[in-house]
Design a protein around this motif. Structure first.
Motif, mmCIF file in Angstrom:
data_model
loop_
_atom_site.group_PDB
_atom_site.id
_atom_site.type_symbol
_atom_site.label_atom_id
_atom_site.label_comp_id
_atom_site.label_asym_id
_atom_site.label_seq_id
_atom_site.Cartn_x
_atom_site.Cartn_y
_atom_site.Cartn_z
ATOM 1 N N SER A 38 31.571 46.594 47.776
ATOM 2 C CA SER A 38 31.836 46.672 46.328
ATOM 3 C C SER A 38 33.302 46.352 46.053
ATOM 4 O O SER A 38 33.620 45.609 45.118
ATOM 5 C CB SER A 38 31.513 48.075 45.791
ATOM 6 O OG SER A 38 30.141 48.351 45.879
ATOM 7 N N GLY A 39 34.184 46.916 46.861
ATOM 8 C CA GLY A 39 35.617 46.644 46.705
ATOM 9 C C GLY A 39 35.942 45.176 46.912
ATOM 10 O O GLY A 39 36.750 44.590 46.192
ATOM 11 N N LEU A 40 35.290 44.586 47.902
ATOM 12 C CA LEU A 40 35.502 43.170 48.204
ATOM 13 C C LEU A 40 35.026 42.306 47.027
ATOM 14 O O LEU A 40 35.659 41.294 46.682
ATOM 15 C CB LEU A 40 34.716 42.829 49.470
ATOM 16 C CG LEU A 40 35.164 41.652 50.321
ATOM 17 C CD1 LEU A 40 36.605 41.786 50.785
ATOM 18 C CD2 LEU A 40 34.239 41.514 51.546
ATOM 19 N N ASP A 41 33.927 42.717 46.408
ATOM 20 C CA ASP A 41 33.403 41.997 45.240
ATOM 21 C C ASP A 41 34.421 42.020 44.095
ATOM 22 O O ASP A 41 34.711 40.976 43.486
ATOM 23 C CB ASP A 41 32.078 42.628 44.796
ATOM 24 C CG ASP A 41 31.478 41.916 43.595
ATOM 25 O OD1 ASP A 41 30.892 40.833 43.795
ATOM 26 O OD2 ASP A 41 31.601 42.427 42.464
ATOM 27 N N TYR A 42 34.969 43.208 43.809
ATOM 28 C CA TYR A 42 35.976 43.324 42.742
ATOM 29 C C TYR A 42 37.198 42.474 43.098
ATOM 30 O O TYR A 42 37.717 41.707 42.271
ATOM 31 C CB TYR A 42 36.334 44.796 42.543
ATOM 32 C CG TYR A 42 37.248 45.119 41.377
ATOM 33 C CD1 TYR A 42 37.599 44.174 40.408
ATOM 34 C CD2 TYR A 42 37.764 46.411 41.222
ATOM 35 C CE1 TYR A 42 38.430 44.508 39.340
ATOM 36 C CE2 TYR A 42 38.593 46.752 40.158
ATOM 37 C CZ TYR A 42 38.933 45.799 39.230
ATOM 38 O OH TYR A 42 39.754 46.137 38.175
ATOM 39 N N ALA A 43 37.654 42.604 44.363
ATOM 40 C CA ALA A 43 38.844 41.868 44.802
ATOM 41 C C ALA A 43 38.634 40.361 44.660
ATOM 42 O O ALA A 43 39.527 39.642 44.193
ATOM 43 C CB ALA A 43 39.166 42.229 46.247
ATOM 44 N N ALA A 44 37.448 39.872 45.055
ATOM 45 C CA ALA A 44 37.166 38.434 44.963
ATOM 46 C C ALA A 44 37.216 37.972 43.510
ATOM 47 O O ALA A 44 37.748 36.903 43.191
ATOM 48 C CB ALA A 44 35.801 38.131 45.576
ATOM 49 N N ARG A 45 36.660 38.804 42.601
ATOM 50 C CA ARG A 45 36.668 38.438 41.167
ATOM 51 C C ARG A 45 38.084 38.506 40.601
ATOM 52 O O ARG A 45 38.443 37.725 39.711
ATOM 53 C CB ARG A 45 35.687 39.319 40.386
ATOM 54 C CG ARG A 45 34.241 39.002 40.742
ATOM 55 C CD ARG A 45 33.201 39.863 40.031
ATOM 56 N NE ARG A 45 31.988 39.897 40.832
ATOM 57 C CZ ARG A 45 31.041 38.944 40.838
ATOM 58 N NH1 ARG A 45 31.150 37.907 40.035
ATOM 59 N NH2 ARG A 45 29.991 39.038 41.621
ATOM 60 N N MET A 46 38.907 39.428 41.112
ATOM 61 C CA MET A 46 40.310 39.469 40.673
ATOM 62 C C MET A 46 41.040 38.203 41.105
ATOM 63 O O MET A 46 41.718 37.570 40.285
ATOM 64 C CB MET A 46 41.011 40.699 41.267
ATOM 65 C CG MET A 46 40.696 41.974 40.537
ATOM 66 S SD MET A 46 41.956 43.245 40.853
ATOM 67 C CE MET A 46 41.086 44.306 41.963
ATOM 68 N N VAL A 47 40.935 37.864 42.395
ATOM 69 C CA VAL A 47 41.660 36.686 42.895
ATOM 70 C C VAL A 47 41.183 35.433 42.166
ATOM 71 O O VAL A 47 41.995 34.601 41.745
ATOM 72 C CB VAL A 47 41.486 36.549 44.428
ATOM 73 C CG1 VAL A 47 42.073 35.227 44.916
ATOM 74 C CG2 VAL A 47 42.149 37.725 45.147
ATOM 75 N N HIS A 48 39.866 35.318 41.990
ATOM 76 C CA HIS A 48 39.295 34.148 41.292
ATOM 77 C C HIS A 48 39.848 34.019 39.869
ATOM 78 O O HIS A 48 39.987 32.914 39.348
ATOM 79 C CB HIS A 48 37.772 34.279 41.253
ATOM 80 C CG HIS A 48 37.077 33.136 40.570
ATOM 81 N ND1 HIS A 48 36.837 31.938 41.199
ATOM 82 C CD2 HIS A 48 36.582 33.006 39.307
ATOM 83 C CE1 HIS A 48 36.216 31.121 40.357
ATOM 84 N NE2 HIS A 48 36.054 31.741 39.202
ATOM 85 N N THR A 49 40.160 35.161 39.242
ATOM 86 C CA THR A 49 40.632 35.147 37.852
ATOM 87 C C THR A 49 42.148 35.360 37.752
ATOM 88 O O THR A 49 42.651 35.769 36.706
ATOM 89 C CB THR A 49 39.885 36.211 37.003
ATOM 90 O OG1 THR A 49 39.981 37.481 37.672
ATOM 91 C CG2 THR A 49 38.419 35.856 36.831
ATOM 92 N N GLY A 50 42.860 35.115 38.878
ATOM 93 C CA GLY A 50 44.314 35.019 38.772
ATOM 94 C C GLY A 50 45.163 36.168 39.273
ATOM 95 O O GLY A 50 46.382 36.132 39.118
ATOM 96 N N MET A 66 33.567 40.708 35.945
ATOM 97 C CA MET A 66 32.173 40.421 36.316
ATOM 98 C C MET A 66 31.516 39.528 35.272
ATOM 99 O O MET A 66 30.896 38.514 35.615
ATOM 100 C CB MET A 66 31.375 41.734 36.450
ATOM 101 C CG MET A 66 31.623 42.448 37.758
ATOM 102 S SD MET A 66 30.295 43.616 38.169
ATOM 103 C CE MET A 66 31.055 45.149 37.746
ATOM 104 N N VAL A 67 31.619 39.927 34.001
ATOM 105 C CA VAL A 67 30.967 39.155 32.940
ATOM 106 C C VAL A 67 31.534 37.732 32.907
ATOM 107 O O VAL A 67 30.782 36.753 32.820
ATOM 108 C CB VAL A 67 31.117 39.856 31.568
ATOM 109 C CG1 VAL A 67 30.605 38.958 30.440
ATOM 110 C CG2 VAL A 67 30.362 41.187 31.574
ATOM 111 N N HIS A 68 32.854 37.625 33.023
ATOM 112 C CA HIS A 68 33.514 36.305 33.011
ATOM 113 C C HIS A 68 33.000 35.417 34.145
ATOM 114 O O HIS A 68 32.943 34.193 34.004
ATOM 115 C CB HIS A 68 35.030 36.496 33.135
ATOM 116 C CG HIS A 68 35.812 35.218 33.127
ATOM 117 N ND1 HIS A 68 36.125 34.549 31.963
ATOM 118 C CD2 HIS A 68 36.337 34.468 34.131
ATOM 119 C CE1 HIS A 68 36.811 33.455 32.257
ATOM 120 N NE2 HIS A 68 36.945 33.376 33.567
ATOM 121 N N THR A 69 32.633 36.033 35.266
ATOM 122 C CA THR A 69 32.182 35.259 36.432
ATOM 123 C C THR A 69 30.663 35.285 36.588
ATOM 124 O O THR A 69 30.148 35.044 37.684
ATOM 125 C CB THR A 69 32.878 35.765 37.719
ATOM 126 O OG1 THR A 69 32.689 37.185 37.825
ATOM 127 C CG2 THR A 69 34.365 35.458 37.704
#
Lengths: 325, 325
Positions: free
Chosen positions: B122-134, A130-133
């Motif tokens: 909330s899960g989708l938000d975490y998942a999107a940030r995971m995919v965005h960061t690799g 989250m912080v990174h994004t």
């Protein structure tokens, strides 16, 4: 590198200390106190008073961490709460109560995460991303009241678990600062889920407590497997090795396993902050308390690295490599 | 823009359909069936068979979604499971069982998230940030068995809740593709946590069920407040407005509130996929089923935008704006 800075940490144990000697009497142990303490490596742990909740204990430690960071509760963007025993309620998320207590309603989003003893590390992973994004500050708080879910006639959990909470505040680093999480690994192995379980009382129709359903030696073997997987992958990702790690914050389920972990990886005890002897097994709060104790008792300086690593029920295992800014 | 692509979605309702007429008899309603159906806007919902679990229902729909995406379970890096009634167990995370069923042990990390009806978002938000960061692919699955936690003598929840699961598979987009999540907002308001609650049976010492503890009109007012906050902030972040949104996937707690939401924002019903009439209130799975139904029944094309938006127990509210690639 996930650019996120640990701005502050804090730990808190609600209630009062209970010695292993006390609990041994309550659970009618025939072993000597010395032998018991040697077996579990725990001298005392806190049991919270009646009326204390996962949320109330979490709120205390979040306030402590935010005070240290110099951040007002109303400026926090997200709060993640972790717990391993069903939180305070099934619905809604217990983290809502933390927001209410601290006056964060309407200014912060929250959610509850459960990944057993690895929950705090999972929360830290989400917070770092989250912080990174662009979402900052974010608070991750682990709060466990294991004492509410153990009973003297099941001594394996009764003599091990304790109550504690700990929090970390993550913020955006200054431009150019080399700070953040350079590697992480998370894995689970559901086939081994019965190592430590607490069933859903509304589904079973009876009061449920934390239970160990596998022999300790079998659990210890699985723990080693999980930790090796995490460490190997983190070092493969980062190109580093144990020598380059300044501090290790492991999950501390009991004193024996903490020693086994140090021996397994050949980690100098100077890189560890042992605290299980006065905290007990505090589930997802263990790595959180360990991190807070590291910052409180050691001189952690810019350029150093911290390996957070844990294994727990699920089987869950995970870790993150943090570069101090 | 969080660069992440919705590669596939799927929905599944375990068990068999139960009509509102059937349940009205079971709960000894004095109102006519027509009047009841008009009040709640639900004609039928599924109740899972005995033996079905949150994990078993989730595993079915994850397999369906992965088949559509052409991704093998062993290639998934992370799986997030959401639920609003305490999952299948308190410890470890129920998502471990999904991994075990689908042969994902040791190749995937998992965790459980609870943010009541907003959990899937909330899960989708975490998942999107995971995919965005690799980290890719990531699966988010919402699985709810509300039927296990309602009883005929408390008709407000009994006539509303149903069972369903739905999943979304997120993957890394091709280079240069304009696809992902351009804006999001999450907030909570713990002071209003008693709108819908289910207590922890091991703490209260009695079987607990889902309860509405506030009048429906009061809850509806809070829902409007939450949804307005989310929409206003998402449009402020993205510089867009309702006209630029092609599809709206709202949480559908009941037919009346779905109509209120459309009226509130002046959304053309052609932008919505109403499904609460045959699904019921399925908690965190509602927006997940809605998204899967959108992809299944409409022609969703590259360049379009989807607003996912929800409000639920907590009070929780949240949303994401997705650009189809």
């Amino acid at each position: 590198m996930l650019r996120a800075r640990i701005a502050a940490t804090a730990a808190y144990q609600a209630g009062t200390p209970r010695t292993t000697a006390e609990l041994a009497i309550a659970s009618a142990q025939t072993r000597s106190i010395d032998e018991l303490q040697r077996m579990i490596g725990i001298d005392s742990r806190h049991f919270a008073d009646a009326g204390e909740t996962v949320a109330s204990q979490a709120a205390v430690v979040v306030q402590l961490a935010l005070d240290k960071a110099g951040i007002a509760p109303c400026d926090v963007k997200r709060l993640i709460l972790t717990n391993s025993t069903g939180f305070d309620m099934m619905c809604p998320a217990t983290s809502n109560v933390v927001l209410d207590i601290l006056g964060m309603d309407g200014t912060c989003g929250c959610l509850d995460i459960n990944n057993a003893c690895v929950g705090f590390l999972s929360g830290l992973d989400y917070a770092a991303r989250m912080v990174h994004t662009g979402i900052s500050p974010v608070v991750v708080v682990a709060s466990e009241l294991g004492s509410q879910h153990i009973r003297p006639d099941d001594p394996r959990p009764y003599l091990i678990f304790g109550d504690a909470a700990a929090a970390a505040v993550l913020t955006e680093p200054e431009a150019g600062a080399h700070v953040g999480f350079s590697a992480s690994h998370f894995g689970n192995y559901g086939k081994y889920r019965e190592s430590v379980v607490m069933y859903h009382a509304s589904l079973t129709g009876q009061r449920e407590t934390l239970q160990f359903l596998k022999p300790g030696k079998e659990i210890a073997k699985l723990a080693v497997l999980g930790l090796r997987t995490v460490a190997d992958d983190i070092f493969a990702q980062s190109g580093l090795n144990w020598d380059a790690v300044d501090w290790v914050v492991p999950h501390q389920p009991n004193g024996t396993m903490l020693k086994d972990i140090a021996d397994l990886f050949g980690i100098s005890t100077e890189k560890l902050v042992p605290m299980v002897q006065y905290v007990g097994n505090v589930g997802s709060a263990s790595t959180a308390v360990g991190l807070a104790e590291l910052y409180r008792t050691r001189t952690v300086t810019s350029g150093q690295t911290i390996l957070l690593i844990g294994v727990g029920g699920g089987l869950s295992y995970g870790g993150l490599l943090y570069h101090v800014g």
